[in-house]
Design an enzyme around this catalytic site. Sequence first.
Site, PDB file in Angstrom:
ATOM      1  N   ASP A 492      -7.168   1.765  -1.520  1.00 39.38           N
ATOM      2  CA  ASP A 492      -8.186   2.414  -1.558  1.00 39.38           C
ATOM      3  C   ASP A 492      -8.582   3.851  -0.354  1.00 39.38           C
ATOM      4  O   ASP A 492      -9.769   4.076  -1.071  1.00 39.38           O
ATOM      5  CB  ASP A 492      -9.599   1.454  -0.298  1.00 39.38           C
ATOM      6  CG  ASP A 492      -9.472   0.122  -0.644  1.00 39.38           C
ATOM      7  OD1 ASP A 492     -10.273   0.066  -2.334  1.00 39.38           O
ATOM      8  OD2 ASP A 492     -10.655  -0.553  -0.283  1.00 39.38           O
TER       9      ASP A 492
HETATM   10  C1  GLC Z   1      -7.949  -2.455   2.692  1.00 37.99           C
HETATM   11  C2  GLC Z   1      -8.452  -3.868   1.453  1.00 37.99           C
HETATM   12  C3  GLC Z   1      -7.549  -3.666   0.270  1.00 37.99           C
HETATM   13  C4  GLC Z   1      -6.587  -2.681  -0.134  1.00 37.99           C
HETATM   14  C5  GLC Z   1      -6.320  -2.234   1.099  1.00 37.99           C
HETATM   15  C6  GLC Z   1      -5.437  -0.854   0.912  1.00 37.99           C
HETATM   16  O1  GLC Z   1      -6.744  -3.883   3.505  1.00 37.99           O
HETATM   17  O2  GLC Z   1      -9.336  -4.440   2.285  1.00 37.99           O
HETATM   18  O3  GLC Z   1      -9.003  -3.990  -0.447  1.00 37.99           O
HETATM   19  O4  GLC Z   1      -6.617  -2.841  -1.099  1.00 37.99           O
HETATM   20  O5  GLC Z   1      -7.452  -2.475   2.555  1.00 37.99           O
HETATM   21  O6  GLC Z   1      -6.479   0.155   0.480  1.00 37.99           O
END
Ligand code: GLC
Length: 810
Positions: A492
Amino acid sequence: MSKNYGYFDDAKREYIITDPMTPTKWTNYVGTIDFGGIVDNTGGALLCAGDPSLNRINKYIPQQLDTDFKGATLYLRVKHSNGYSLYSPFFTPCLTPLDSYACHVGLSYQRIVSECAGLKIEATIFVPTESKVEVRDITVTNQSNQPLEVDLIPVVEYSHFEALKQFTNADWVPQTMMSEAINDTPDTLTLLQYPFMRRDGLVNFLTSDRPVDSFESDRKNFLGVTGTWAAPQALTLDSLSNYEARRGDNIGSLLIKLGSITPQQSKRTIVLTGQASRDTYAELIHQFRDHNAVDAAFAGQAKYWDDYLSSYQCETPDANFDAMINVHNPRQCQTTFNWSRYLSLYQLGLGARGLGFRDSSQDSMGVLASIPAKAKELQKKLLSIQKPDGSAMHQFYPATMEANEGDSREEGEKLTYGDDHLWIILAVTAYIRETGDYDYLNESITFYDKNLPLDQREAAPVIDHLERGLHYTKHNCGKHGIPLLGFADWNDTVNLPGDAESFMVASLYGAALLEVIELFDYLGNEAKVAQYQADHADMKKVFNDQGWDGEWYRRYYTADGAPIGSKSNSHGKIYTNGQSWPVIAGFAGEERAQIALDAVEENLNTKFGIKLSTPGYDGYDPNLGGVSTYPPGAKENGGIFLHSNPWIMIANTMVGNGDRAYKYFCQINPAARNKDLDTYEVEPYCFAQNVLGDEHPQFGLGRNSWLSGTSSWTYQAATQYILGVKPSHHGLQIQPCIPRDWKGFTVRRSFRGANYAIKITNQNSSDQTVSHLTVNGEIIPGNTIPIAQPGTQNTIEVTLGAACPEHAVA
Ligand code: GLC
C-alpha cells in the site's frame, strides 16, 4: 533476560497470561463482526454490532494509558465495620496488587482468575454463538475462614454508535446520550442506554441475573468531582444514586450485593451487555439469566471450535509448529476472516476503513477447510463490489455494503489499485478446489456502481467476474508491457506517480492465470485453457525480459522507466515480494528461482523474519509515497512485514528447499518469542503484522498483532506447502516439502465430507517426491488421493523419497 508473562497450555488450547501488566495490552476476540469485539487482558472490552464504525457500543481508547479503565470493568468491594475495601479483580483500574492473577486466553473466551481479600474471582467472558450479548459469568468464592460481605460492581462506558462522532463532536454526542432503568421483572433491573435518535430502535443494555441494589449511569456522578476510576467516590457509599442520565458521558454500573459469603462458599453472577431492539432485549436477557443456558452456550462454543479445528490436525516432530497449526493459527484465521483489518488495538475501526477487498479475499483462503460456506458468503460480497471493467473497489462497510476507493482517494490522481481484483480469483478458485462447488461459477452477482440502485446494476456469473479481472490486468499495462501499478499494489505504501508498472501485479496475474487454467482444464474447456496459457506465456516472457536484474527480480518501474528494487538503486535495492511471487506465478525458471531466493536469504533475512525490502529509504520522498514516511527498518520501509514471509516459504517449497521454508516458519512463529517478550512486546499467541527490522534501534519489536494477512498465508504455507496436503480439483494432492531430518508426520484432514488419516514417512533423502501412496491399503499411482465418498474414513500411507521403482509416480 526478558520477564516472563505467561505460557501455553496446549491441552486446554489456551495461552495463560500471568502478569496483568503485559508490555502492551494483549487482546482476545469474542463473538463475530455481527456482535462481538475485543476483550483485553485486564477485562476491558470494545464491543460492536455489525460494523465497528457505524454501530459501536463501548468507548475504548487504545491510546489511553494501559493502567486506565477501557470500555468495561468489574469492581469488587468487601464491607467492613467502618466502610469498604475496593478491588479490581482484573487489576485495572484500581491497580491494587492481587494475590494471584491468570488470564486464560481461550478460543473466543477470556477467563480471568484472580485472588484478593481472601476471595477467588473467576470471570469468563464470551459471546454465545449467533447472539448479540456479551456474557460475563462471574463466580466469587470465599477462601478465607470468615464470612465476607461482598458487592460486585460491573461497569461499561458507552460510545455513541457512530464511533468517530464520539471523538469529533463533544456537544452533539453528549446532548443525545441517555440511559433508562427498567424493572423488567420484580427482582431484576436492566439499564438501557441509547442516543436519543435510537430511543425507539436498537438499545444497549446492561443487566444481571441477580437483583440490583442500585445503579449509576452518569460518569461524573460515579467518579465524583475529584474521583478517579481507581477510586470512584460513589463506591464509598452504601448505594449508587439511581440516576437515569439524560445527557452526558453515559456509563452503565450496577451495584450487585452478593450478601454474606461463608467460608468455602461460591456465588455465581451473570452480567450481560448487549444490543437489541426495544421489543426483543427482554427475551435475550431472559435467555441468558439462566445458568444452564450460559453453560450450554459455552459448551456450544467449545464444540464449534472442536469442529472447526478438526478439519486439519497434524502431528510433526515440532510441538511448537503443531500448537500453532492445530490451534492458534487457524483460530487467528477465523479472526481475520471476521474482522479483516477493521477492529483491533491498531486498526481502530473509526470509519476510514471497512473490510478490504484484497485483505478479505486473502482472509477467506485461510478458513476454507473449516467454514467454506461462510467463506463463500464473504467472497460474494467482495464480488459485488467489483466494477464492470474487472477492477475492484478497495473496501466496503459491511453494514451498508457501501464501497469506496480507500486511501487512493487522498491522492485523487489514481483511484484503482493494481492488484485487488486478482486476489479474488485466487480466493474463488481455492474455494472451488476445496469444496467442488462448481455451480458457484454460474451464480449471478452484480457489479458495483454506486450511482445505480442494486436492481439496475449489471449482473454476471462468477466466472465472468474472474475473467473480467484477468482482462483488466491484461489490458492495463505500461510501456514495458508490465501491468500498471495504479495507486498501489499489495504494498500500500509505494505510491508512484503516473504510469508506473508493478512486477508484483504481473506475478499475481500469472498466479491467477495458473488457477484459471487448471479450472478450465478440469471443466474440459480447451479453448479457454489455450487462451489463458498463451496469456501466461506472454506475460512470462515480458516479465523475464524486463524484470531480471542480474541477481534478483525487480519490483517496479517508475513512470520514467527507472527500476525500483534494483542493484542500481541506493535504497530499496531488493524487495521480498519481487522474488517470491515470480516463483509462485511460474514465471521464474528453476535457475532464476534459486538465485532470487538465495538473494532473499543473503540480503533480507534476519533472525526475527525476512524484511520486506532493503535498505530502508532515509527521508520523505513524495515520489515514493507512504513507504518513505517511516524511518528505515519500520513497517514496509525495510521492516519485517510478516505477511510476505509465508510467500517466501511457499516459493522455497516450490524449489524443493524444505529446510529453508521451515526455518522461515520458525523465525516468525510468535510462540518462539515467548522468551523474548520485553523485546517483542505483543501477543505470543497470534502473528503480528510487523516487527522492526535490523536497521531500527528497536530491532525485534512487534506491532499490529492479530489482524494481518500473515495468518491466512502462514497457515496455507504450513498446511498446503510444507506439510503439502493441498486440495485440488481431482482430490487431495500430497506434495510435502519438509526439513530433511523429519522422519515423517501425520495429518488428519476432512475434505469434501470425507475424513483422511494421512501418515507420511520420509525416507530421509533430499528427494521428497511421493514414491508410494496407498488409500485404505490399495496402491494409487501419482500423488493425489482421489475424492472419497462423504462420511467415509480413509487411511492413507505415503512414502517420500526415491525407492520402490515399481511404485514410482506416473
Ligand atoms: C496492510 C494492509 C494490506 C497491505 C499491507 C501491505 O496489512 O491491510 O492490504 O497489503 O498492509 O502494505
